[in-house]
Design an enzyme around this catalytic site. Sequence first.
Site, PDB file in Angstrom:
ATOM      1  N   ILE A  54       8.833   9.322   6.482  1.00 29.17           N
ATOM      2  CA  ILE A  54       8.375   9.030   5.116  1.00 29.17           C
ATOM      3  C   ILE A  54       6.988   8.379   5.165  1.00 29.17           C
ATOM      4  CG2 ILE A  54       8.809   7.666   3.029  1.00 29.17           C
ATOM      5  CD1 ILE A  54      11.815   8.104   3.559  1.00 29.17           C
ATOM      6  N   CYS A  55       6.780   7.489   6.125  1.00 31.22           N
ATOM      7  CA  CYS A  55       5.478   6.826   6.251  1.00 31.22           C
ATOM      8  C   CYS A  55       4.371   7.848   6.495  1.00 31.22           C
ATOM      9  CB  CYS A  55       5.495   5.815   7.390  1.00 31.22           C
ATOM     10  SG  CYS A  55       6.710   4.506   7.193  1.00 31.22           S
ATOM     11  N   THR A  56       4.627   8.760   7.393  1.00 31.61           N
ATOM     12  CA  THR A  56       3.632   9.782   7.697  1.00 31.61           C
ATOM     13  C   THR A  56       3.358  10.633   6.465  1.00 31.61           C
ATOM     14  OG1 THR A  56       4.235   9.797  10.026  1.00 31.61           O
ATOM     15  CG2 THR A  56       3.081  11.747   9.194  1.00 31.61           C
ATOM     16  N   LEU A  59       1.167   8.497   4.019  1.00 31.96           N
ATOM     17  CA  LEU A  59      -0.208   8.302   4.472  1.00 31.96           C
ATOM     18  C   LEU A  59      -0.973   9.617   4.539  1.00 31.96           C
ATOM     19  CD1 LEU A  59       0.187   5.491   7.163  1.00 31.96           C
ATOM     20  CD2 LEU A  59      -0.368   5.278   4.738  1.00 31.96           C
TER      21      LEU A  59
END
Length: 164
Positions: A54-56, A59
Site C-alpha cells: 500500500i505504501c508503494t 508514493l
Amino acid sequence: MTPALSLAPGPVPAVGETAPDFELVNQFGEPVKLSSFRGQNVVLVFYPFAFSGICTGELCEIRDNLAVFEDARATVLAVSVDSKFSLRAYAEKEAYGFDLLADFWPHGAVASTYGVFDTETGMAKRGTFIIDAAGTIRYVVVNPRGQARELSEYRDVLAGLDQA
C-alpha cells in the site's frame, strides 16, 4: 526498555496549529528541517514501511502526479521509520523525485510528535499533514491500517491553499 524505545505518541496536531518542527535525514543522509520550507507549502506523508504494497502504491501515485504538488508550490516529504539506507534503495527502485525521511532513531520520534506512531507495531500510521507556507497545518488525515489515502483530497486542499 530504553526511553528512546518507549516514546508514547502525542495527540495528532489539529488543523490551525503550527506544525511541529523537526529535522531528519533523507535517503542520502542529508539533514532536512521542516522549518526550512517556510514560504512554501509542504505535504508531510507518514507511511509504515518502504517496499510494502500500500505504501508503494501511495508514493507511486504521488510520484506520478508530482506536477500537482509542484503547481501548488508544495514540497512532498515522506517519512517512515526505515533507515536512510533502506530509503535510498527504495527511492532508487521506484524513482521517487522527493525526499524520503528516516525517522529511524530515536525510533519513530517524529511520528510520535505528530501522534501517528503505533507503539504496538513500531511503525508510523498512514498520516498526512498539509502545511501552508506560514507553517500552519491546513489538512490532517490519519487512515486506519491497510487503508490507502486519496490523492484527490490532496488536490482539493492544495487548490484551496492557492486561493488563501
